[in-house]
Design a protein around this motif. Structure first.
Motif, PDB file in Angstrom:
ATOM      1  N   ASP A   1       5.652   7.738  -0.390  1.00 51.40           N
ATOM      2  CA  ASP A   1       5.930   7.027   1.126  1.00 51.40           C
ATOM      3  C   ASP A   1       7.179   6.494   1.200  1.00 51.40           C
ATOM      4  O   ASP A   1       7.492   6.729   1.852  1.00 51.40           O
ATOM      5  CB  ASP A   1       4.816   6.294   1.798  1.00 51.40           C
ATOM      6  CG  ASP A   1       3.545   6.377   1.491  1.00 51.40           C
ATOM      7  OD1 ASP A   1       3.172   7.068   2.463  1.00 51.40           O
ATOM      8  OD2 ASP A   1       2.386   5.829   1.442  1.00 51.40           O
ATOM      9  N   ILE A   2       7.795   6.132   0.025  1.00 51.69           N
ATOM     10  CA  ILE A   2       9.430   5.117   0.276  1.00 51.69           C
ATOM     11  C   ILE A   2       9.768   6.780  -1.855  1.00 51.69           C
ATOM     12  O   ILE A   2       9.235   6.186  -2.442  1.00 51.69           O
ATOM     13  CB  ILE A   2       9.467   4.257   0.171  1.00 51.69           C
ATOM     14  CG1 ILE A   2      11.011   3.933   0.058  1.00 51.69           C
ATOM     15  CG2 ILE A   2       8.585   3.189  -1.207  1.00 51.69           C
ATOM     16  CD1 ILE A   2      11.074   2.410   0.506  1.00 51.69           C
ATOM     17  N   LEU A   3      11.159   6.949  -1.417  1.00 56.68           N
ATOM     18  CA  LEU A   3      11.615   7.292  -3.039  1.00 56.68           C
ATOM     19  C   LEU A   3      12.783   6.278  -3.112  1.00 56.68           C
ATOM     20  O   LEU A   3      13.927   6.878  -2.724  1.00 56.68           O
ATOM     21  CB  LEU A   3      11.541   8.968  -2.851  1.00 56.68           C
ATOM     22  CG  LEU A   3      12.159   9.617  -4.674  1.00 56.68           C
ATOM     23  CD1 LEU A   3      11.737  10.843  -4.109  1.00 56.68           C
ATOM     24  CD2 LEU A   3      13.067   9.952  -4.881  1.00 56.68           C
TER      25      LEU A   3
ATOM     26  N   GLY B   1      13.338  10.469   6.183  1.00 55.64           N
ATOM     27  CA  GLY B   1      14.157   9.610   5.467  1.00 55.64           C
ATOM     28  C   GLY B   1      14.233   8.310   4.711  1.00 55.64           C
ATOM     29  O   GLY B   1      14.721   7.151   5.301  1.00 55.64           O
ATOM     30  N   LYS B   2      13.464   7.980   3.835  1.00 49.68           N
ATOM     31  CA  LYS B   2      13.255   7.196   2.678  1.00 49.68           C
ATOM     32  C   LYS B   2      12.629   7.222   1.850  1.00 49.68           C
ATOM     33  O   LYS B   2      12.939   6.782   0.662  1.00 49.68           O
ATOM     34  CB  LYS B   2      10.894   7.231   2.912  1.00 49.68           C
ATOM     35  CG  LYS B   2      10.055   6.569   4.439  1.00 49.68           C
ATOM     36  CD  LYS B   2      11.439   5.286   5.188  1.00 49.68           C
ATOM     37  CE  LYS B   2      10.955   4.572   6.619  1.00 49.68           C
ATOM     38  NZ  LYS B   2      11.212   3.159   6.449  1.00 49.68           N
ATOM     39  N   VAL B   3      14.135   8.512   1.694  1.00 44.01           N
ATOM     40  CA  VAL B   3      14.731   8.705   0.090  1.00 44.01           C
ATOM     41  C   VAL B   3      16.017   7.730   0.220  1.00 44.01           C
ATOM     42  O   VAL B   3      16.898   7.828   0.463  1.00 44.01           O
ATOM     43  CB  VAL B   3      15.385   9.998   0.060  1.00 44.01           C
ATOM     44  CG1 VAL B   3      16.242   9.949  -1.861  1.00 44.01           C
ATOM     45  CG2 VAL B   3      14.214  10.808   0.226  1.00 44.01           C
ATOM     46  N   TYR B   4      15.890   6.807  -0.860  1.00 41.92           N
ATOM     47  CA  TYR B   4      17.519   5.915  -1.296  1.00 41.92           C
ATOM     48  C   TYR B   4      17.743   6.014  -2.917  1.00 41.92           C
ATOM     49  O   TYR B   4      17.070   5.158  -3.748  1.00 41.92           O
ATOM     50  CB  TYR B   4      16.453   4.600  -1.470  1.00 41.92           C
ATOM     51  CG  TYR B   4      16.672   4.347   0.140  1.00 41.92           C
ATOM     52  CD1 TYR B   4      16.893   4.327   1.364  1.00 41.92           C
ATOM     53  CD2 TYR B   4      15.157   4.073   0.415  1.00 41.92           C
ATOM     54  CE1 TYR B   4      16.372   3.134   2.656  1.00 41.92           C
ATOM     55  CE2 TYR B   4      14.454   3.340   1.906  1.00 41.92           C
ATOM     56  CZ  TYR B   4      15.227   4.002   2.918  1.00 41.92           C
ATOM     57  OH  TYR B   4      14.648   3.997   4.097  1.00 41.92           O
TER      58      TYR B   4
ATOM     59  N   ASN C   1       0.931  -1.350  -0.027  1.00 44.58           N
ATOM     60  CA  ASN C   1      -0.219   0.131  -0.117  1.00 44.58           C
ATOM     61  C   ASN C   1       1.168   0.899  -0.382  1.00 44.58           C
ATOM     62  O   ASN C   1       0.050   2.542  -0.310  1.00 44.58           O
ATOM     63  CB  ASN C   1      -1.204   0.222   1.294  1.00 44.58           C
ATOM     64  CG  ASN C   1      -2.230  -1.393   1.294  1.00 44.58           C
ATOM     65  OD1 ASN C   1      -2.580  -1.114   0.219  1.00 44.58           O
ATOM     66  ND2 ASN C   1      -2.315  -1.960   2.129  1.00 44.58           N
ATOM     67  N   MET C   2       2.121   1.262   0.358  1.00 44.67           N
ATOM     68  CA  MET C   2       2.943   2.231   0.583  1.00 44.67           C
ATOM     69  C   MET C   2       3.408   2.361  -1.076  1.00 44.67           C
ATOM     70  O   MET C   2       2.961   1.776  -2.059  1.00 44.67           O
ATOM     71  CB  MET C   2       4.519   1.388   0.590  1.00 44.67           C
ATOM     72  CG  MET C   2       4.521   1.150   2.138  1.00 44.67           C
ATOM     73  SD  MET C   2       5.840   1.115   2.518  1.00 44.67           S
ATOM     74  CE  MET C   2       6.933   2.623   2.815  1.00 44.67           C
ATOM     75  N   GLU C   3       2.620   4.267  -1.634  1.00 41.57           N
ATOM     76  CA  GLU C   3       3.377   4.842  -2.700  1.00 41.57           C
ATOM     77  C   GLU C   3       4.679   5.215  -3.414  1.00 41.57           C
ATOM     78  O   GLU C   3       5.681   5.693  -2.416  1.00 41.57           O
ATOM     79  CB  GLU C   3       2.367   6.325  -2.767  1.00 41.57           C
ATOM     80  CG  GLU C   3       1.229   6.015  -2.756  1.00 41.57           C
ATOM     81  CD  GLU C   3       0.384   6.985  -2.790  1.00 41.57           C
ATOM     82  OE1 GLU C   3       1.320   8.001  -3.415  1.00 41.57           O
ATOM     83  OE2 GLU C   3      -0.667   7.636  -2.529  1.00 41.57           O
ATOM     84  N   VAL C   4       4.967   4.331  -4.193  1.00 44.37           N
ATOM     85  CA  VAL C   4       6.801   4.272  -4.115  1.00 44.37           C
ATOM     86  C   VAL C   4       6.853   5.294  -5.554  1.00 44.37           C
ATOM     87  O   VAL C   4       6.349   5.645  -6.794  1.00 44.37           O
ATOM     88  CB  VAL C   4       7.008   2.965  -4.969  1.00 44.37           C
ATOM     89  CG1 VAL C   4       8.720   2.863  -4.738  1.00 44.37           C
ATOM     90  CG2 VAL C   4       7.052   1.505  -4.067  1.00 44.37           C
TER      91      VAL C   4
END
Length: 331
Positions: A262-264, A298-301, A205-208
């Motif tokens: 939600d995560i990048l 802190g969800k940028v990778y 369900n996280m938006e990537v």
């Protein structure tokens, strides 16, 4: 009345003529057998000749190709990965977009393979020198030299290069007459996707969000990209601005808010002059980017551009899943 000597002479003559007739008959029978054997051999040879080629429909028409090609030249990077995954080492292949001349993740499998130029500019003379018995290319990349390639060896072209690499993969499997082996590769890959989705559960369900940096601009990647197709097949959600059925958007900095998620994951195409890396740093450190909720969380990778985009083949796809497992299942 004949004398006894005359009778003996005629008896011997009769026996001799009978022997000649019998031998002539045997010779005729042997000749017929030889003709029959020759005919059988010709039939067998003709059958083998028919079986030695297969017909492949592709972007440029229909082509008779060897049923067991020994010297294959491949003219796309994702095609190179397809052949390697089916146990075929080509005699020639286009240079990887980055690497010298191959991507690091396939380098060990490319020993002895001759580079034949770039996808966008193949070296026809180098291909000719390799004496291939099959050439596999791409209409979008090499349509202008199709006739030249076809004069060298039977040539099969895929239609285009987009996110769904499986379509081209299936054509390549047909072209090298390894449909069963190809289906095995795809089945194992699909099993990985299913297993990952099952383990990820609610994390799907996280938006990537997917972003790429080039030397002079940034891109926001949509669903019809290499990584976008994989994310959709797994079942991940995408940010609204990225949840569209096309390739990508060239972005100005005013579009940084469209990178929210939600995560990048981001990757940078760096051919070696440092310009893309410098541009990446400029964007990542921009106040608008730092103000994204995903940045503050802190969800940028940063991930590998080759694996997440440039290579575009089945080997890279499996390595991309390795990355997803690391970020979603192991953390």
């Amino acid at each position: 009345m004949f004398s006894k000597n005359n009778k003996s002479f005629f008896l011997l003559l009769s026996l001799f003529l009978t022997f000649v007739v019998i031998m002539a008959g045997c010779g005729s029978a042997n000749n017929e057998g030889a003709v029959s054997t020759q005919t059988d051999n010709e039939t067998t040879e003709n059958a083998e000749e028919v079986a030695s080629t297969i017909t492949v429909e592709h972007a440029m028409g229909t082509t008779e190709v060897p049923a067991d090609p020994k010297r294959v030249v491949i003219l796309t990077n994702e095609g190179t990965e397809a052949l390697l995954s089916m146990g075929i080492t080509p005699v020639g292949a286009v240079n990887s977009w980055t690497g010298d001349p191959w991507y690091p993740h396939i380098k060990d499998q490319m020993e002895g393979v001759e580079p034949v130029g770039l996808e966008s500019e193949v070296n026809v003379e180098a291909i000719l020198a390799l004496e291939p018995d099959l050439i596999i290319g791409n209409k979008m990349r090499q349509e202008a030299v199709y006739e030249q390639l076809s004069a060298i060896a039977p040539t099969v072209f895929a239609e285009t290069l987009r996110g769904n690499w499986k379509e081209n993969f299936e054509l390549y499997a047909k072209a090298v007459n390894k449909v069963e082996e190809g289906q095995k590769v795809l089945s194992e890959y699909d099993t990985r996707l299913s297993n990952f989705a099952e383990q990820a559960g609610d994390k799907l369900n996280m938006e990537v969000s997917i972003v790429r940096f080039m030397a002079d601009h940034a891109r926001i990647y949509h669903k019809d990209s290499f990584s976008g197709v994989i994310l959709e097949q797994i079942g991940f959600k995408r940010p609204e601005s990225q949840n569209v059925d096309d390739f990508m958007e060239k972005a100005t900095k005013e579009r940084i808010p469209a990178m929210e998620g939600d995560i990048l994951f981001y990757f940078t195409y760096e051919p070696g002059d440092g310009a893309a890396t410098k541009n990446e740093e400029d964007w990542i450190n921009d106040p608008l980017f730092k103000n994204l909720e995903v940045s503050k969380a802190g969800k940028v990778y940063k991930v590998d551009d080759t694996i997440w985009n440039t290579a575009g083949g089945v080997i890279a796809a499996n390595l991309l899943i390795d990355d997803l497992e690391k970020y979603f299942l192991e953390q």
